[in-house]
Design a protein around this motif. Structure first.
Motif, PDB file in Angstrom:
ATOM      1  N   ARG A 281       0.865  -1.180   0.000  1.00 37.95           N
ATOM      2  CA  ARG A 281       0.000   0.000   0.000  1.00 37.95           C
ATOM      3  C   ARG A 281       0.896   1.222   0.000  1.00 37.95           C
ATOM      4  NH1 ARG A 281      -1.101  -1.232   5.959  1.00 37.95           N
ATOM      5  NH2 ARG A 281       0.173   0.348   6.984  1.00 37.95           N
ATOM      6  N   GLY A 282       0.381   2.298  -0.550  1.00 37.83           N
ATOM      7  CA  GLY A 282       1.214   3.483  -0.628  1.00 37.83           C
ATOM      8  C   GLY A 282       0.414   4.751  -0.743  1.00 37.83           C
ATOM      9  N   SER A 283       1.154   5.843  -0.693  1.00 37.67           N
ATOM     10  CA  SER A 283       0.561   7.158  -0.864  1.00 37.67           C
ATOM     11  C   SER A 283       1.585   8.080  -1.499  1.00 37.67           C
ATOM     12  CB  SER A 283       0.100   7.727   0.479  1.00 37.67           C
ATOM     13  OG  SER A 283       1.206   7.986   1.315  1.00 37.67           O
ATOM     14  N   MET A 284       1.079   9.079  -2.181  1.00 38.80           N
ATOM     15  CA  MET A 284       1.913  10.143  -2.716  1.00 38.80           C
ATOM     16  C   MET A 284       1.231  11.449  -2.357  1.00 38.80           C
ATOM     17  SD  MET A 284       2.981  11.165  -6.642  1.00 38.80           S
ATOM     18  CE  MET A 284       4.300   9.974  -6.886  1.00 38.80           C
ATOM     19  N   LYS A 285       1.873  12.229  -1.494  1.00 39.00           N
ATOM     20  CA  LYS A 285       1.354  13.540  -1.124  1.00 39.00           C
ATOM     21  C   LYS A 285       2.029  14.546  -2.042  1.00 39.00           C
ATOM     22  CE  LYS A 285       0.361  12.163   3.548  1.00 39.00           C
ATOM     23  NZ  LYS A 285       0.585  12.341   4.976  1.00 39.00           N
TER      24      LYS A 285
ATOM     25  N   VAL B 108       9.951  -0.401  -7.106  1.00 42.00           N
ATOM     26  CA  VAL B 108       8.611   0.145  -7.277  1.00 42.00           C
ATOM     27  C   VAL B 108       8.749   1.634  -7.539  1.00 42.00           C
ATOM     28  CG1 VAL B 108       6.431   0.684  -6.121  1.00 42.00           C
ATOM     29  CG2 VAL B 108       7.452  -1.583  -5.850  1.00 42.00           C
ATOM     30  N   PHE B 109       8.066   2.113  -8.573  1.00 43.24           N
ATOM     31  CA  PHE B 109       7.978   3.550  -8.841  1.00 43.24           C
ATOM     32  C   PHE B 109       6.528   3.954  -8.624  1.00 43.24           C
ATOM     33  CE2 PHE B 109      10.849   2.757 -12.799  1.00 43.24           C
ATOM     34  CZ  PHE B 109      11.930   2.459 -12.000  1.00 43.24           C
ATOM     35  N   LEU B 110       6.307   5.098  -8.032  1.00 42.76           N
ATOM     36  CA  LEU B 110       5.020   5.774  -8.098  1.00 42.76           C
ATOM     37  C   LEU B 110       5.255   6.924  -9.056  1.00 42.76           C
ATOM     38  CD1 LEU B 110       3.808   5.758  -4.380  1.00 42.76           C
ATOM     39  CD2 LEU B 110       3.282   4.140  -6.216  1.00 42.76           C
ATOM     40  N   LEU B 111       4.660   6.817 -10.231  1.00 40.66           N
ATOM     41  CA  LEU B 111       4.930   7.720 -11.346  1.00 40.66           C
ATOM     42  C   LEU B 111       3.703   8.587 -11.598  1.00 40.66           C
ATOM     43  CD1 LEU B 111       6.783   8.572 -13.708  1.00 40.66           C
ATOM     44  CD2 LEU B 111       5.919   6.592 -14.974  1.00 40.66           C
ATOM     45  N   LEU B 112       3.860   9.893 -11.468  1.00 40.80           N
ATOM     46  CA  LEU B 112       2.763  10.850 -11.650  1.00 40.80           C
ATOM     47  C   LEU B 112       2.769  11.381 -13.074  1.00 40.80           C
ATOM     48  CD1 LEU B 112       0.515  12.633 -10.312  1.00 40.80           C
ATOM     49  CD2 LEU B 112       2.336  14.292  -9.846  1.00 40.80           C
ATOM     50  N   TYR B 113       1.623  11.222 -13.750  1.00 39.89           N
ATOM     51  CA  TYR B 113       1.436  11.769 -15.097  1.00 39.89           C
ATOM     52  C   TYR B 113       0.476  12.947 -15.039  1.00 39.89           C
ATOM     53  CZ  TYR B 113       3.342   7.759 -17.778  1.00 39.89           C
ATOM     54  OH  TYR B 113       4.134   6.804 -18.345  1.00 39.89           O
ATOM     55  N   SER B 114       0.767  13.967 -15.825  1.00 35.66           N
ATOM     56  CA  SER B 114      -0.151  15.075 -16.049  1.00 35.66           C
ATOM     57  C   SER B 114      -0.808  14.865 -17.411  1.00 35.66           C
ATOM     58  CB  SER B 114       0.613  16.406 -16.041  1.00 35.66           C
ATOM     59  OG  SER B 114      -0.239  17.462 -16.439  1.00 35.66           O
ATOM     60  N   HIS B 115      -2.125  15.083 -17.464  1.00 38.57           N
ATOM     61  CA  HIS B 115      -2.873  14.874 -18.706  1.00 38.57           C
ATOM     62  C   HIS B 115      -3.479  16.167 -19.234  1.00 38.57           C
ATOM     63  CE1 HIS B 115      -2.665  10.453 -18.329  1.00 38.57           C
ATOM     64  NE2 HIS B 115      -2.644  10.728 -17.044  1.00 38.57           N
ATOM     65  N   GLY B 116      -3.022  17.301 -18.744  1.00 40.80           N
ATOM     66  CA  GLY B 116      -3.521  18.588 -19.199  1.00 40.80           C
ATOM     67  C   GLY B 116      -4.874  18.926 -18.589  1.00 40.80           C
TER      68      GLY B 116
ATOM     69  N   PRO C  72       0.234  10.005 -27.818  1.00 33.72           N
ATOM     70  CA  PRO C  72       0.466  10.125 -26.377  1.00 33.72           C
ATOM     71  C   PRO C  72      -0.122  11.440 -25.873  1.00 33.72           C
ATOM     72  CG  PRO C  72       2.484   9.520 -27.515  1.00 33.72           C
ATOM     73  CD  PRO C  72       1.475   9.885 -28.572  1.00 33.72           C
ATOM     74  N   ALA C  73      -0.879  11.379 -24.782  1.00 35.55           N
ATOM     75  CA  ALA C  73      -1.532  12.579 -24.251  1.00 35.55           C
ATOM     76  C   ALA C  73      -1.205  12.733 -22.766  1.00 35.55           C
ATOM     77  CB  ALA C  73      -3.033  12.503 -24.493  1.00 35.55           C
ATOM     78  N   PHE C  74       0.042  12.488 -22.410  1.00 33.40           N
ATOM     79  CA  PHE C  74       0.470  12.612 -21.019  1.00 33.40           C
ATOM     80  C   PHE C  74       1.853  13.238 -20.973  1.00 33.40           C
ATOM     81  CE2 PHE C  74       2.388   8.727 -22.489  1.00 33.40           C
ATOM     82  CZ  PHE C  74       3.629   8.700 -21.886  1.00 33.40           C
ATOM     83  N   THR C  75       2.180  13.783 -19.825  1.00 33.17           N
ATOM     84  CA  THR C  75       3.513  14.291 -19.565  1.00 33.17           C
ATOM     85  C   THR C  75       3.951  13.757 -18.207  1.00 33.17           C
ATOM     86  OG1 THR C  75       3.018  16.340 -20.744  1.00 33.17           O
ATOM     87  CG2 THR C  75       4.911  16.378 -19.266  1.00 33.17           C
ATOM     88  N   PRO C  76       5.092  13.122 -18.114  1.00 31.64           N
ATOM     89  CA  PRO C  76       5.577  12.708 -16.788  1.00 31.64           C
ATOM     90  C   PRO C  76       5.783  13.952 -15.928  1.00 31.64           C
ATOM     91  CG  PRO C  76       6.867  11.689 -18.535  1.00 31.64           C
ATOM     92  CD  PRO C  76       6.010  12.733 -19.175  1.00 31.64           C
ATOM     93  N   ALA C  77       5.184  13.969 -14.753  1.00 31.70           N
ATOM     94  CA  ALA C  77       5.259  15.132 -13.885  1.00 31.70           C
ATOM     95  C   ALA C  77       6.209  14.917 -12.710  1.00 31.70           C
ATOM     96  CB  ALA C  77       3.873  15.503 -13.364  1.00 31.70           C
ATOM     97  N   ALA C  78       6.181  13.724 -12.107  1.00 36.48           N
ATOM     98  CA  ALA C  78       7.015  13.469 -10.934  1.00 36.48           C
ATOM     99  C   ALA C  78       7.107  11.972 -10.683  1.00 36.48           C
ATOM    100  CB  ALA C  78       6.447  14.176  -9.703  1.00 36.48           C
ATOM    101  N   ILE C  79       8.059  11.587  -9.822  1.00 37.62           N
ATOM    102  CA  ILE C  79       8.275  10.169  -9.531  1.00 37.62           C
ATOM    103  C   ILE C  79       8.831  10.006  -8.117  1.00 37.62           C
ATOM    104  CG2 ILE C  79      10.624  10.160 -10.444  1.00 37.62           C
ATOM    105  CD1 ILE C  79      10.062   7.324 -11.528  1.00 37.62           C
ATOM    106  N   ALA C  80       8.478   8.894  -7.501  1.00 33.91           N
ATOM    107  CA  ALA C  80       9.131   8.437  -6.269  1.00 33.91           C
ATOM    108  C   ALA C  80       9.586   7.004  -6.538  1.00 33.91           C
ATOM    109  CB  ALA C  80       8.168   8.480  -5.092  1.00 33.91           C
ATOM    110  N   VAL C  81      10.795   6.673  -6.145  1.00 39.69           N
ATOM    111  CA  VAL C  81      11.394   5.372  -6.449  1.00 39.69           C
ATOM    112  C   VAL C  81      11.715   4.641  -5.150  1.00 39.69           C
ATOM    113  CG1 VAL C  81      13.332   4.204  -7.562  1.00 39.69           C
ATOM    114  CG2 VAL C  81      12.405   6.303  -8.562  1.00 39.69           C
ATOM    115  N   PHE C  82      11.329   3.359  -5.085  1.00 34.67           N
ATOM    116  CA  PHE C  82      11.570   2.549  -3.910  1.00 34.67           C
ATOM    117  C   PHE C  82      12.329   1.282  -4.313  1.00 34.67           C
ATOM    118  CE2 PHE C  82       7.771   4.997  -3.207  1.00 34.67           C
ATOM    119  CZ  PHE C  82       7.913   5.459  -1.913  1.00 34.67           C
ATOM    120  N   ALA C  83      13.443   1.025  -3.656  1.00 32.12           N
ATOM    121  CA  ALA C  83      14.182  -0.223  -3.829  1.00 32.12           C
ATOM    122  C   ALA C  83      13.824  -1.108  -2.640  1.00 32.12           C
ATOM    123  CB  ALA C  83      15.684   0.052  -3.862  1.00 32.12           C
ATOM    124  N   LEU C  84      13.185  -2.241  -2.906  1.00 26.81           N
ATOM    125  CA  LEU C  84      12.720  -3.109  -1.829  1.00 26.81           C
ATOM    126  C   LEU C  84      13.850  -4.028  -1.375  1.00 26.81           C
ATOM    127  CD1 LEU C  84      10.175  -2.020  -3.338  1.00 26.81           C
ATOM    128  CD2 LEU C  84       9.011  -3.951  -2.355  1.00 26.81           C
TER     129      LEU C  84
END
Length: 192
Positions: A62-66, A137-145, A179-191
């Protein structure tokens, strides 16, 4: 933009984060068999920041991105990206997603339309997933305009899909739209 064009930004962050101090298990959580990690949310082009958490529980992950700095009225999605064995592929070139049986797998985690204050807590879980030691694990944030409220189907695509036809047209993106997205941000976790 497609998965291949994300390689430089994502894996520059990945390599930087792997050098950070990552505490995955705390003594208070050990008795509950829950281990957690927190990482910074790193911008990939938009002025988005914040922090993200990932917890491994007996039930799965489980996870969260603030996120902070989201654009008011823009559609955003967060994608849960899992690479089971990064040593068997080259994550720096994203070949973890290239063959017929890839090490990398992704799925939608959460979505929103940016509010006036620019903050949102994305939440998600993947019950049943037992990550392999050394997985990523990446939590990858996309912006779609700007959210398209005039077309319910378009808005649903913005909030429920990556809008990336290369990932699987037509359900993950429409070929005519490209493609109709732009990568906005990322958090990376090495388990561990």
């Amino acid at each position: 933009m497609n998965w291949q064009s994300l390689a430089t930004g994502i894996f520059t962050v990945l390599l930087g984060n792997l050098a950070l101090n990552v505490t995955f298990v705390t003594a208070a959580q050990a008795h509950d068999h829950v281990s957690c990690s927190q990482q910074d949310v790193v911008s990939l082009g938009e002025a988005v920041g914040g922090n993200a958490n990932l917890c491994s529980t007996p039930d799965g992950l489980r996870g969260s991105m603030k996120a902070k700095g989201l654009t008011e009225g823009s559609a955003y999605t967060v994608w849960f990206v899992y690479i089971d064995d990064p040593s068997s592929c080259d994550p720096t070139t994203l070949d973890c997603f290239d063959d017929a049986d890839p090490e990398g797998v992704f799925g939608r985690f959460d979505s929103t339309v940016g509010s006036k204050n620019g903050n949102f807590s994305f939440l998600g879980r993947v019950n049943g997933l037992k990550p392999s030691p050394g997985s990523l694990v990446f939590l990858l944030l996309y912006s779609h305009g700007p959210a398209d409220y005039s077309d319910g189907r378009k808005l649903a695509r913005q909030l429920l899909t990556p809008e990336d036809p290369e990932a699987g047209a037509p359900h993950l993106g429409i070929l005519a739209d490209g493609p109709a997205f732009t990568p906005a941000a990322i958090a990376v976790f090495a388990l561990p």
